[in-house]
Design a protein around this motif. Structure first.
Motif, PDB file in Angstrom:
ATOM      1  N   VAL A  13      11.061  38.383  35.250  1.00  0.00           N
ATOM      2  CA  VAL A  13      12.221  37.504  35.403  1.00  0.00           C
ATOM      3  C   VAL A  13      12.638  36.921  34.052  1.00  0.00           C
ATOM      4  CG1 VAL A  13      13.036  35.353  36.419  1.00  0.00           C
ATOM      5  CG2 VAL A  13      11.721  36.965  37.801  1.00  0.00           C
ATOM      6  N   ALA A  14      11.652  36.443  33.277  1.00  0.00           N
ATOM      7  CA  ALA A  14      11.950  35.826  31.975  1.00  0.00           C
ATOM      8  C   ALA A  14      12.599  36.828  31.034  1.00  0.00           C
ATOM      9  CB  ALA A  14      10.679  35.256  31.356  1.00  0.00           C
ATOM     10  N   TRP A  15      12.014  38.026  30.936  1.00  0.00           N
ATOM     11  CA  TRP A  15      12.569  39.019  30.019  1.00  0.00           C
ATOM     12  C   TRP A  15      13.924  39.543  30.506  1.00  0.00           C
ATOM     13  CZ3 TRP A  15      11.446  40.206  25.213  1.00  0.00           C
ATOM     14  CH2 TRP A  15      10.218  39.792  24.694  1.00  0.00           C
ATOM     15  N   SER A  16      14.094  39.641  31.843  1.00  0.00           N
ATOM     16  CA  SER A  16      15.390  40.071  32.364  1.00  0.00           C
ATOM     17  C   SER A  16      16.472  39.060  32.017  1.00  0.00           C
ATOM     18  CB  SER A  16      15.313  40.264  33.881  1.00  0.00           C
ATOM     19  OG  SER A  16      14.380  41.286  34.203  1.00  0.00           O
ATOM     20  N   LEU A  17      16.146  37.763  32.232  1.00  0.00           N
ATOM     21  CA  LEU A  17      17.118  36.718  31.892  1.00  0.00           C
ATOM     22  C   LEU A  17      17.443  36.728  30.402  1.00  0.00           C
ATOM     23  CD1 LEU A  17      15.862  33.746  34.108  1.00  0.00           C
ATOM     24  CD2 LEU A  17      17.869  35.183  34.473  1.00  0.00           C
ATOM     25  N   ALA A  18      16.409  36.914  29.570  1.00  0.00           N
ATOM     26  CA  ALA A  18      16.636  36.931  28.112  1.00  0.00           C
ATOM     27  C   ALA A  18      17.533  38.099  27.715  1.00  0.00           C
ATOM     28  CB  ALA A  18      15.299  37.005  27.372  1.00  0.00           C
ATOM     29  N   ALA A  21      21.024  37.472  28.902  1.00  0.00           N
ATOM     30  CA  ALA A  21      21.673  36.484  28.027  1.00  0.00           C
ATOM     31  C   ALA A  21      22.078  37.116  26.699  1.00  0.00           C
ATOM     32  CB  ALA A  21      20.738  35.303  27.801  1.00  0.00           C
ATOM     33  N   VAL A  22      21.197  37.975  26.152  1.00  0.00           N
ATOM     34  CA  VAL A  22      21.514  38.650  24.893  1.00  0.00           C
ATOM     35  C   VAL A  22      22.743  39.548  25.074  1.00  0.00           C
ATOM     36  CG1 VAL A  22      20.741  40.401  23.250  1.00  0.00           C
ATOM     37  CG2 VAL A  22      19.210  38.548  23.911  1.00  0.00           C
ATOM     38  N   LEU A  23      22.741  40.309  26.192  1.00  0.00           N
ATOM     39  CA  LEU A  23      23.878  41.191  26.455  1.00  0.00           C
ATOM     40  C   LEU A  23      25.163  40.379  26.627  1.00  0.00           C
ATOM     41  CD1 LEU A  23      24.974  44.013  27.019  1.00  0.00           C
ATOM     42  CD2 LEU A  23      24.322  43.743  29.414  1.00  0.00           C
ATOM     43  N   ALA A  24      25.067  39.256  27.363  1.00  0.00           N
ATOM     44  CA  ALA A  24      26.242  38.408  27.564  1.00  0.00           C
ATOM     45  C   ALA A  24      26.735  37.839  26.236  1.00  0.00           C
ATOM     46  CB  ALA A  24      25.912  37.275  28.537  1.00  0.00           C
ATOM     47  N   LEU A  25      25.781  37.430  25.402  1.00  0.00           N
ATOM     48  CA  LEU A  25      26.160  36.881  24.091  1.00  0.00           C
ATOM     49  C   LEU A  25      26.857  37.932  23.239  1.00  0.00           C
ATOM     50  CD1 LEU A  25      26.077  34.577  22.047  1.00  0.00           C
ATOM     51  CD2 LEU A  25      23.777  35.321  21.387  1.00  0.00           C
ATOM     52  N   LEU A  26      26.323  39.168  23.269  1.00  0.00           N
ATOM     53  CA  LEU A  26      26.935  40.230  22.478  1.00  0.00           C
ATOM     54  C   LEU A  26      28.322  40.596  23.020  1.00  0.00           C
ATOM     55  CD1 LEU A  26      23.859  42.573  21.881  1.00  0.00           C
ATOM     56  CD2 LEU A  26      24.854  40.905  20.325  1.00  0.00           C
ATOM     57  N   LEU A  27      28.449  40.643  24.357  1.00  0.00           N
ATOM     58  CA  LEU A  27      29.760  40.927  24.938  1.00  0.00           C
ATOM     59  C   LEU A  27      30.754  39.817  24.633  1.00  0.00           C
ATOM     60  CD1 LEU A  27      28.719  42.372  28.432  1.00  0.00           C
ATOM     61  CD2 LEU A  27      29.618  43.637  26.460  1.00  0.00           C
ATOM     62  N   LEU A  28      30.272  38.561  24.694  1.00  0.00           N
ATOM     63  CA  LEU A  28      31.131  37.425  24.363  1.00  0.00           C
ATOM     64  C   LEU A  28      31.576  37.506  22.900  1.00  0.00           C
ATOM     65  CD1 LEU A  28      32.420  34.669  24.920  1.00  0.00           C
ATOM     66  CD2 LEU A  28      30.198  33.620  24.404  1.00  0.00           C
ATOM     67  N   MET A 288      16.756  34.351  18.843  1.00  0.00           N
ATOM     68  CA  MET A 288      16.193  33.112  19.409  1.00  0.00           C
ATOM     69  C   MET A 288      15.869  33.294  20.901  1.00  0.00           C
ATOM     70  SD  MET A 288      18.566  30.240  17.566  1.00  0.00           S
ATOM     71  CE  MET A 288      17.833  28.960  18.596  1.00  0.00           C
ATOM     72  N   LEU A 289      16.803  33.937  21.629  1.00  0.00           N
ATOM     73  CA  LEU A 289      16.543  34.142  23.059  1.00  0.00           C
ATOM     74  C   LEU A 289      15.308  35.011  23.281  1.00  0.00           C
ATOM     75  CD1 LEU A 289      20.206  34.675  24.307  1.00  0.00           C
ATOM     76  CD2 LEU A 289      18.703  32.736  24.843  1.00  0.00           C
ATOM     77  N   LEU A 290      15.212  36.077  22.489  1.00  0.00           N
ATOM     78  CA  LEU A 290      14.032  36.929  22.617  1.00  0.00           C
ATOM     79  C   LEU A 290      12.782  36.181  22.200  1.00  0.00           C
ATOM     80  CD1 LEU A 290      15.515  40.281  21.242  1.00  0.00           C
ATOM     81  CD2 LEU A 290      15.093  39.669  23.626  1.00  0.00           C
ATOM     82  N   GLY A 556      24.675  26.049  25.629  1.00  0.00           N
ATOM     83  CA  GLY A 556      25.312  26.529  24.414  1.00  0.00           C
ATOM     84  C   GLY A 556      24.801  25.852  23.171  1.00  0.00           C
ATOM     85  N   ALA A 557      25.526  26.082  22.108  1.00  0.00           N
ATOM     86  CA  ALA A 557      25.146  25.562  20.794  1.00  0.00           C
ATOM     87  C   ALA A 557      26.403  25.191  20.029  1.00  0.00           C
ATOM     88  CB  ALA A 557      24.330  26.591  20.012  1.00  0.00           C
TER      89      ALA A 557
END
Length: 871
Positions: A13-18, A21-28, A288-290, A556-557
């Motif tokens: 679950v943790a790695w899937s969420l990370a 999130a990474v994919l979402a950040l890159l798409l964003l 950071m997410l990873l 966010g940041a």
């Protein structure tokens, strides 16, 4: 689900969420970068539309101003005819010479008759289109020609003409003004089109009439003939293969278009730099997410180990309880002896029967920090106020380390007075559990420390269903900057919002509302107004998530982008300053050219590629000796600045006066890193100085010395007479029948006669002699350093005077008439070195009147009898 999968599930679950999130950040980030490029395109289109409108208005105003001047000149010519003085109109400011190169009248046969330019020949222009079009049509229409090479000016000009009609409507000629094509090029060069932009003035056929640089207009030729009044188009067909975005507009009332272009690469450059920064931040966020996923996995592993150990301990405890294996103790309060079982001894590292425990030994083994707590907990149990003793304390192991023990006990015997006789209980070794708890605390502290050390404002922001806003989490960096506590922002977000710049409050609020309603990523740049009054820039990014209760939470940041904004602003200011009208050069410390601006290219003729990398002395003209440059560099070394006038050479070999300013740029250690020089062509100023000198000392019609210069030269001849005894002569000349020519044929014929008289007089004398005009038809000839013998001087002067009489006796061929005249000459000799120049002129003038009274066309020498009243 098996136990193995129960253990692995949190990691998955943790790695899937990370990863999500990474994919979402890159798409964003990809979406943001595409948006930046689109915004750059929109901004460039707005800028081009504004610049093309400015160019359209400039062209319209320029052409209308030229047409207005044209109509004024035509009206004045219809009133004054050939007496119209076009140079006088220029001097009076009625003709703008900065705009119009030439103003003229062409007669009905196509011959130049009037012009504002001096000594314009009577050129036949009957074959020119701007003349023929008015012969063919009788209407009063303005005609605008394509740029052509003028036969008079030898310059590329745009001709604006109107028909001149007589009162009966017949053709009387053409009024023409010449608009310098370079006037438009100069205006286009002043536009901020960066290095690779372009601006053009084009005809309807797509032909370029004027442009900012030498780029081909091929793309415009393909579009403009079918184009509407204005519009955009892309072109990759330029001669330099630079893709550009163009905007064109038609000039109202004229068969012309203006076109302005920007290089796609240049206007996309800022967005691309921002995109690179966004990708860097996205990569940092992904790492950071990873990293958080790694920390979570490590922490989870420790917790699982703890649980396994606790489970094992629990199992052992259960077995101990079942078999009576708890560590037991019994305390005799009368004797002070403490009885313990073997498990209790093993906890402290003692062998069976090795050590007998009593009050004194227990106090010695007890940790000093735990003694007050033991007294506090034991007293109410002994008094009967508390039924059981529960105490966690530390005893020193045999090898010296501390053993954490959990003790439970109760009173089992009292005497008749209620005094305690004995207590018994159990003891459990909690050292391993304490170690695991410490490891968990260290893991949590490590995670918190990592979050606190990241120089980014991390946050969790919530918008409740009723619209109330608050922060559920802020990183230490965030809290320290605002000087707030987490409890304060958890109640209300307004303490943070109060720092927003007043001009950005509405925009930030709108961006939050849009993100909440549309559940789109929140991203914006805004300003903070700090307590000291200064302004700081922030860039924020967050992803919203809607909860079941209707609230929306953002993770966010916020990044401090003040330095980036300041750098962008400084870069824009520096670029504008550098691309000013002054020619600028940036050189390295070893005098190699690093950068030049467009004004330098226009001034020197060297292109960017030809100048960059060359030595900064590439413009040296060779007119200055080494001592000049040594003095210049000495001043630059001592003061860091030098400014002055020198001669430089252009690429085509022309030498021009240059006002040069050089400034040394130094680093923090005071070492020179660069030199910045500003070049100004002062040729025009030099020409103005020469014109002023001519106006002060020369007659504007004949270009002969005037009275002021004549008197100065007579004063010099007096000094020569005193020094070497050389006699000089002053000849005062008056033209006979000149007034009759002016009255009968006009002043223009008289002016032409005076010019020819001046030419003939100069042909009659030597280089060292002076021919001057005092005004009207009065001329003075000064013969310098003739001889020290008066008789020889008299004979020489008579010979020159006779030569002048013969020259003046020849008929003068004027434009409208052939005219003959005679001249009366009075002569005064400079014999006395103390004689004043004005007195010599008066003497020669009186002698001239004697010659005129004697019948004209003669010569008379001054003597005392020449004075009025003398016999």
């Amino acid at each position: 689900m098996t136990q193995r999968w129960k253990i692995r599930l949190p990691y998955l679950v943790a790695w899937s969420l990370a990863l999500v999130a990474v994919l979402a950040l890159l798409l964003l980030t990809r979406q943001v970068t595409q948006s930046n490029l689109k915004e750059a395109e929109r901004s460039a289109r707005r800028e081009l539309a504004n610049l093309s409108y400015l160019s359209q208005q400039h062209a319209s105003h320029t052409l209308h101003a030229a047409d207005q001047t044209l109509q004024i000149v035509r009206a004045l010519y219809l009133r004054d005819g050939m007496a119209l003085d076009l140079p006088a109109l220029v001097r009076q400011g009625a003709v703008d010479v900065d705009l119009l190169h030439h103003v003229a009248i062409i007669d009905a046969q196509g011959i130049f008759r009037l012009s504002n330019l001096p000594q314009t020949p009577a050129v036949n222009l009957a074959d020119r289109e701007h003349f023929k079009v008015h012969v063919a049509r009788a209407s009063d229409e303005l005609f605008v020609s394509q740029p052509m090479l003028g036969r008079i000016s030898n310059k590329w000009t745009i001709q604006l003409t109107r028909r001149i009609s007589r009162p009966d409507g017949s053709f009387a000629g053409v009024a023409v003004v010449s608009l310098d094509a370079d006037y438009f090029s100069g205006f286009y060069a002043s536009l901020d089109l960066r290095q690779q932009g372009n601006a053009m003035l084009l005809g309807r056929d797509g032909r370029v009439w004027a442009q900012r640089d030498k780029l081909s207009a091929g793309a415009a030729q393909e579009v403009l003939p079918q184009a509407p009044g204005e519009g955009f188009f892309d072109s990759d067909m330029a001669a330099d293969s630079v893709p550009r975005l163009y905007h064109f507009r038609q000039v109202p009332g004229f068969p012309l278009y203006v076109s302005v272009a920007l290089s796609k690469q240049e206007y996309q450059e800022v967005a691309q730099r921002t995109n690179r920064l966004d990708w860097q931040l996205a990569n940092l966020g992904s790492l950071m997410l990873l990293g958080f996923a790694v920390i979570f996995s490590w922490n989870r592993s420790l917790i699982q180990q703890q649980h396994q150990q606790l489970a094992q301990s629990h199992k052992q405890m259960t077995l101990a309880l079942d078999s009576g294996g708890l560590a037991l103790w019994s305390w005799d309060l009368v004797t002070g002896q403490i009885e313990v079982d073997e498990r209790s001894r093993a906890m402290l590292g003692f062998l069976p029967g090795e050590q007998r425990l009593d009050n004194d030994l227990f106090v010695e083994l007890l940790h000093p920090d735990d003694r007050p707590m033991l007294v506090e907990r034991l007293r109410p149990v002994l008094k009967g106020e508390v039924p059981r003793l529960l105490l966690e304390h530390r005893l020193r192991h045999k090898d010296g380390h501390w053993v954490h023990l959990m003790v439970r006990g109760q009173v089992v015997a009292r005497d008749a007075a209620g005094r305690v006789l004995r207590m018994t209980g159990t003891v459990v070794d909690r050292s391993e559990q304490k170690r695991l708890e410490l490891a968990v605390q260290q893991s949590q502290a490590l995670l918190q420390n990592l979050t606190d050390q990241v120089p980014v404002e991390l946050f969790q922001f919530e918008v409740d269903a009723d619209g109330r806003m608050h922060f559920s989490y802020l990183s230490k960096y965030f809290l320290d900057f605002y000087g707030l506590t987490l409890e304060q922002v958890q109640r209300d977000a307004s303490l943070v919002f109060a720092w927003q710049h007043p001009d950005d409050v509405a925009r930030i609020k709108l961006s939050i509302q849009q993100a909440v309603t549309q559940l789109t990523p929140w991203q914006t740049e805004y300003r903070l107004k700090l307590p000291d009054g200064s302004v700081s820039w922030r860039g924020g990014r967050a992803v919203p998530q809607k909860r079941d209760d209707g609230s929306v939470v953002f993770h966010g940041a916020i990044f401090d982008i003040t330095e980036r904004k300041q750098a962008e602003e400084a870069q824009r200011v520096a670029a504008v300053a550098f691309e000013s009208s002054a020619a600028m050069v940036v050189s390295s410390a070893d005098l190699r050219i690093l950068r030049v601006n467009q004004a330098f290219v226009a001034l020197t003729g060297y292109s960017f590629e030809e100048a960059v990398g060359q030595s900064s002395n590439m413009l040296m003209s060779g007119r200055h000796d080494p001592a000049f440059y040594q003095a210049m560099w000495h001043s630059l070394t001592q003061t860091g600045h030098w400014e002055g006038e020198l001669w430089n050479r252009r690429k085509n070999g022309d030498v021009y006066p240059d006002w040069l300013s050089i400034t040394a740029v130094k680093d923090t250690q005071g070492q020179v890193t660069h030199y910045v020089s500003v070049h100004t062509d002062i040729s025009l100023r030099k020409q103005f100085e020469e014109d002023i000198r001519k106006l002060a000392f020369f007659d504007p019609l004949t270009q002969l010395p005037n009275r002021r210069l004549l008197l100065d030269r007579l004063q010099q001849l007096s000094a020569v007479r005193a020094r070497n005894n050389q006699i000089a002569a002053v000849l005062f000349l008056d033209l006979d029948r000149f007034k009759l020519l002016n009255d009968s044929h006009g002043h223009d014929q008289g002016d032409e006669l005076l010019i020819q008289v001046a030419q003939r007089l100069k042909a009659c004398v030597r280089e060292v002699d002076t021919v001057a005009r005092l005004g009207g038809d009065e001329f003075v000839v000064v013969l310098a350093q003739l001889s020290d013998d008066a008789d020889l001087v008299h004979a020489g002067v008579q010979a020159v005077a006779n030569k002048i009489l013969q020259a003046m006796a020849r008929p003068f061929v004027l434009p409208e008439v052939t005219w003959s005249l005679s001249v009366s000459i009075g002569v005064a000799l400079l014999v006395d070195a103390r004689a004043l120049p004005e007195d010599l002129l008066k003497q020669a003038d009186m002698a001239m009147y004697r010659a005129k009274a004697a019948g004209r066309n003669g010569v008379h020498f001054f003597n005392d009898r020449s004075r009025p009243g003398a016999g």
